[in-house]
Enzyme design. Structure first.
Site, PDB file in Angstrom:
ATOM      1  N   HIS A 239       0.859  -1.190   0.000  1.00 11.15           N
ATOM      2  CA  HIS A 239       0.000   0.000   0.000  1.00 11.15           C
ATOM      3  C   HIS A 239       0.889   1.233   0.000  1.00 11.15           C
ATOM      4  O   HIS A 239       1.848   1.305   0.765  1.00 11.15           O
ATOM      5  CB  HIS A 239      -0.871  -0.027   1.266  1.00 11.15           C
ATOM      6  CG  HIS A 239      -1.928   1.024   1.297  1.00 11.15           C
ATOM      7  ND1 HIS A 239      -1.649   2.358   1.519  1.00 11.15           N
ATOM      8  CD2 HIS A 239      -3.267   0.953   1.128  1.00 11.15           C
ATOM      9  CE1 HIS A 239      -2.786   3.051   1.493  1.00 11.15           C
ATOM     10  NE2 HIS A 239      -3.777   2.222   1.244  1.00 11.15           N
ATOM     11  N   CYS A 277      -3.832   2.389  -4.458  1.00  9.21           N
ATOM     12  CA  CYS A 277      -4.706   3.249  -3.664  1.00  9.21           C
ATOM     13  C   CYS A 277      -4.735   4.613  -4.343  1.00  9.21           C
ATOM     14  O   CYS A 277      -3.799   5.410  -4.218  1.00  9.21           O
ATOM     15  CB  CYS A 277      -4.216   3.344  -2.213  1.00  9.21           C
ATOM     16  SG  CYS A 277      -5.339   4.382  -1.254  1.00  9.21           S
ATOM     17  N   HIS A 304      -7.837   0.293  -4.172  1.00 10.41           N
ATOM     18  CA  HIS A 304      -8.644   1.131  -3.266  1.00 10.41           C
ATOM     19  C   HIS A 304      -9.140   2.289  -4.106  1.00 10.41           C
ATOM     20  O   HIS A 304      -8.331   3.098  -4.575  1.00 10.41           O
ATOM     21  CB  HIS A 304      -7.761   1.695  -2.140  1.00 10.41           C
ATOM     22  CG  HIS A 304      -7.389   0.692  -1.092  1.00 10.41           C
ATOM     23  ND1 HIS A 304      -6.608   1.032  -0.005  1.00 10.41           N
ATOM     24  CD2 HIS A 304      -7.725  -0.604  -0.940  1.00 10.41           C
ATOM     25  CE1 HIS A 304      -6.464  -0.041   0.773  1.00 10.41           C
ATOM     26  NE2 HIS A 304      -7.124  -1.044   0.226  1.00 10.41           N
ATOM     27  N   ASP A 360     -13.082   2.761  -1.275  1.00  6.99           N
ATOM     28  CA  ASP A 360     -12.245   3.145  -0.138  1.00  6.99           C
ATOM     29  C   ASP A 360     -12.855   4.370   0.534  1.00  6.99           C
ATOM     30  O   ASP A 360     -13.169   5.353  -0.129  1.00  6.99           O
ATOM     31  CB  ASP A 360     -10.831   3.450  -0.639  1.00  6.99           C
ATOM     32  CG  ASP A 360      -9.834   3.510   0.496  1.00  6.99           C
ATOM     33  OD1 ASP A 360     -10.147   3.029   1.595  1.00  6.99           O
ATOM     34  OD2 ASP A 360      -8.725   4.035   0.274  1.00  6.99           O
ATOM     35  N   HIS A 361     -13.013   4.298   1.800  1.00  7.51           N
ATOM     36  CA  HIS A 361     -13.607   5.374   2.614  1.00  7.51           C
ATOM     37  C   HIS A 361     -14.960   5.791   2.020  1.00  7.51           C
ATOM     38  O   HIS A 361     -15.363   5.305   0.970  1.00  7.51           O
ATOM     39  CB  HIS A 361     -12.687   6.602   2.713  1.00  7.51           C
ATOM     40  CG  HIS A 361     -11.315   6.253   3.215  1.00  7.51           C
ATOM     41  ND1 HIS A 361     -10.282   7.149   3.258  1.00  7.51           N
ATOM     42  CD2 HIS A 361     -10.808   5.086   3.720  1.00  7.51           C
ATOM     43  CE1 HIS A 361      -9.202   6.556   3.749  1.00  7.51           C
ATOM     44  NE2 HIS A 361      -9.499   5.297   4.022  1.00  7.51           N
ATOM     45  N   TYR A 377     -15.116   4.770   7.392  1.00  9.61           N
ATOM     46  CA  TYR A 377     -15.638   3.423   7.145  1.00  9.61           C
ATOM     47  C   TYR A 377     -17.091   3.254   7.578  1.00  9.61           C
ATOM     48  O   TYR A 377     -17.490   2.200   8.066  1.00  9.61           O
ATOM     49  CB  TYR A 377     -14.724   2.388   7.831  1.00  9.61           C
ATOM     50  CG  TYR A 377     -13.409   2.253   7.100  1.00  9.61           C
ATOM     51  CD1 TYR A 377     -13.282   1.413   6.004  1.00  9.61           C
ATOM     52  CD2 TYR A 377     -12.297   3.004   7.475  1.00  9.61           C
ATOM     53  CE1 TYR A 377     -12.084   1.305   5.308  1.00  9.61           C
ATOM     54  CE2 TYR A 377     -11.086   2.900   6.792  1.00  9.61           C
ATOM     55  CZ  TYR A 377     -11.000   2.044   5.707  1.00  9.61           C
ATOM     56  OH  TYR A 377      -9.817   1.935   5.018  1.00  9.61           O
TER      57      TYR A 377
HETATM   58  C1  DNO Z   1      -6.757   3.436   5.365  1.00  7.81           C
HETATM   59  C2  DNO Z   1      -6.083   2.270   4.838  1.00  7.81           C
HETATM   60  C3  DNO Z   1      -4.712   1.995   5.427  1.00  7.81           C
HETATM   61  C4  DNO Z   1      -4.225   0.668   4.902  1.00  7.81           C
HETATM   62  C5  DNO Z   1      -2.844   0.289   5.321  1.00  7.81           C
HETATM   63  C6  DNO Z   1      -2.395  -0.903   4.524  1.00  7.81           C
HETATM   64  O1  DNO Z   1      -7.907   3.651   5.156  1.00  7.81           O
HETATM   65  O2  DNO Z   1      -6.025   2.341   3.463  1.00  7.81           O
HETATM   66  O3  DNO Z   1      -4.748   1.944   6.802  1.00  7.81           O
HETATM   67  O4  DNO Z   1      -5.061  -0.333   5.366  1.00  7.81           O
HETATM   68  O5  DNO Z   1      -1.953   1.313   5.120  1.00  7.81           O
HETATM   69  O6  DNO Z   1      -1.362  -1.567   5.158  1.00  7.81           O
END
Ligand code: DNO
Length: 401
Positions: A239, A277, A304, A360-361, A377
């Protein structure tokens, strides 16, 4: 592309029954209660898996498909004497997961802090809340709350003035909240639960570690992990740093196109891959995320999907926009990933290499505004993101096939 949804375990306010209603059948999860550095045993993995698989009546099955994340112990990042033991434990966890059929593993190599935001309740004009990163507030924390010894050398006079202004504008409660957001970490963050004093010592451990040394330490980790991942059929998905730049004097080494190119040319084994991401990479103004996605499509095992809007006044502050409305063109990203999947199907003659993605989020909105949620989340905002992404994927898939 395979729809997935992050679930933090039985204490997550968004239940597995809620997840099932989103239509996503792949769960992204981790054993959050195992201390960093310890082996994830087969029995703990199978227990968590059985909680996720447990189907009542004729409901849709859910499957634990992606691990996010196995945390990487600080001693590995610092190449301390115990690092070989911790690397061995990380490999054991990975191989135990593979034995249980969980073979896509996300991790990060950010020292001390994981993803970082200054604001958890930014008011959008729609009325919903978003997460944001305000560079002035972050600098105010660094200079006037943490009082990091070398901080003053890293800011210009005008940045220090702006940070002082931001500090003076905050109430004590706001300063405490800011401190907690940064040092205690956000949900799913892989950092320890620090107080200000041990946070400062954790930062000090890195004062003599250059980005090049941290890259060597990542390479030492990967040179042992990657061959074993390949043997176990595991896809490793690093990530990127969030936000992708040096923070609090800490080196961050998975931030730019150059970093990714170097990471994959030093460790070219195909098991060594990426969590694309988009929001993390996109919060750096000079990252061309669409071209990065294209360049590393073959290594993308997990995506993500969200996008941020950068504040052009400083090019460092940003907020999390609606999934399709950030600075990065998510439709172009989806097209790249769908074309990549088509290439994999033609090359491998299987559907086994589809890319997992999760919305994501999400904004905190509607009924979720009155609930206690894990920042970023909540259910409804992510569901909205998933629905938008699902629609875009269906439309693009028709066009591409
Ligand atoms: C946040 C996430 C991060 C992710 C870590 C992966 O929303 O994208 O906390 O889980 O960095 O190791």
């Amino acid at each position: 592309m395979l729809e997935s949804w992050r679930w933090f375990g039985p204490s997550d306010p968004v239940s597995l029954d809620d997840v099932r209603q989103t239509g996503a059948q792949n769960v992204v999860s981790a054993l959050h209660d195992v201390p960093t550095g310890e082996v994830w045993t087969t029995s703990k993995i199978e227990h968590h898996q059985s909680v996720i698989n447990n189907i009542k009546g004729n409901r849709l099955p859910l499957n634990w498909s992606v691990v996010e994340s196995i945390p990487v112990h600080e001693d590995i990042k610092l190449a301390r004497k115990d690092c070989e033991t911790y690397i061995g434990n990380w490999i054991a966890s990975m191989e135990n997961l593979a034995k249980s059929g969980i073979k896509t593993i996300c991790y990060n190599f950010m020292p001390v802090i994981d993803w970082t935001r200054t604001d958890l309740n930014l008011h959008l004009s729609s009325g919903a809340f978003a997460l944001g990163f305000d560079q002035r507030k972050f600098s105010a924390f660094d200079l006037f709350i943490l009082r990091r010894p070398k901080a003053r050398d890293e800011y210009s006079d005008s940045e220090i003035d702006e940070a002082r202004g931001a500090f003076n504008n905050m109430s004590q409660d706001e300063r405490d909240q800011l401190t907690s957001n940064i040092i205690r970490g956000l949900p799913g963050g892989m950092s320890e639960n620090y107080d200000l004093k041990n946070f400062s010592s954790a930062l000090a451990n890195y004062q003599n570690i250059s980005p090049a040394e941290l890259k060597d330490n990542l390479h030492n980790f990967l040179s042992q992990v990657v061959p074993r991942a390949e043997g176990a059929g595991v896809k490793l998905a690093i990530h990127p740093d969030d936000p992708p730049r040096k923070l609090l004097g800490l080196p961050r080494i998975v931030s730019t196109k150059y970093d990714l190119d170097e990471l994959f040319s030093r460790e070219p084994n195909p098991a060594n891959g990426l969590t694309l991401c988009v929001g993390s990479l996109g919060s750096r103004a000079d990252n061309d995320v669409v071209s990065m996605a294209k360049h590393h499509a073959s290594r993308t095992f997990f995506a993500h999907l969200r996008a941020v809007r950068i504040n052009r006044a400083d090019n460092k502050s940003f907020f999390e926009a609606s999934h399709l409305d950030g600075d990065t063109n998510i439709i172009k990203i989806l097209r790249i990933l769908l074309i990549e999947e088509q290439r994999r199907r033609l090359d491998d003659h299987t559907n086994e290499n589809e890319i997992f993605f999760r919305p994501d989020h999400g904004h905190q909105m509607m009924d979720d505004m009155a609930k206690t949620v894990n920042p970023g989340y909540s259910a409804i905002g992510r569901l909205k993101g998933l629905a938008e992404l699902r629609g875009a994927i269906r439309a693009l898939s028709e066009e591409i096939s």
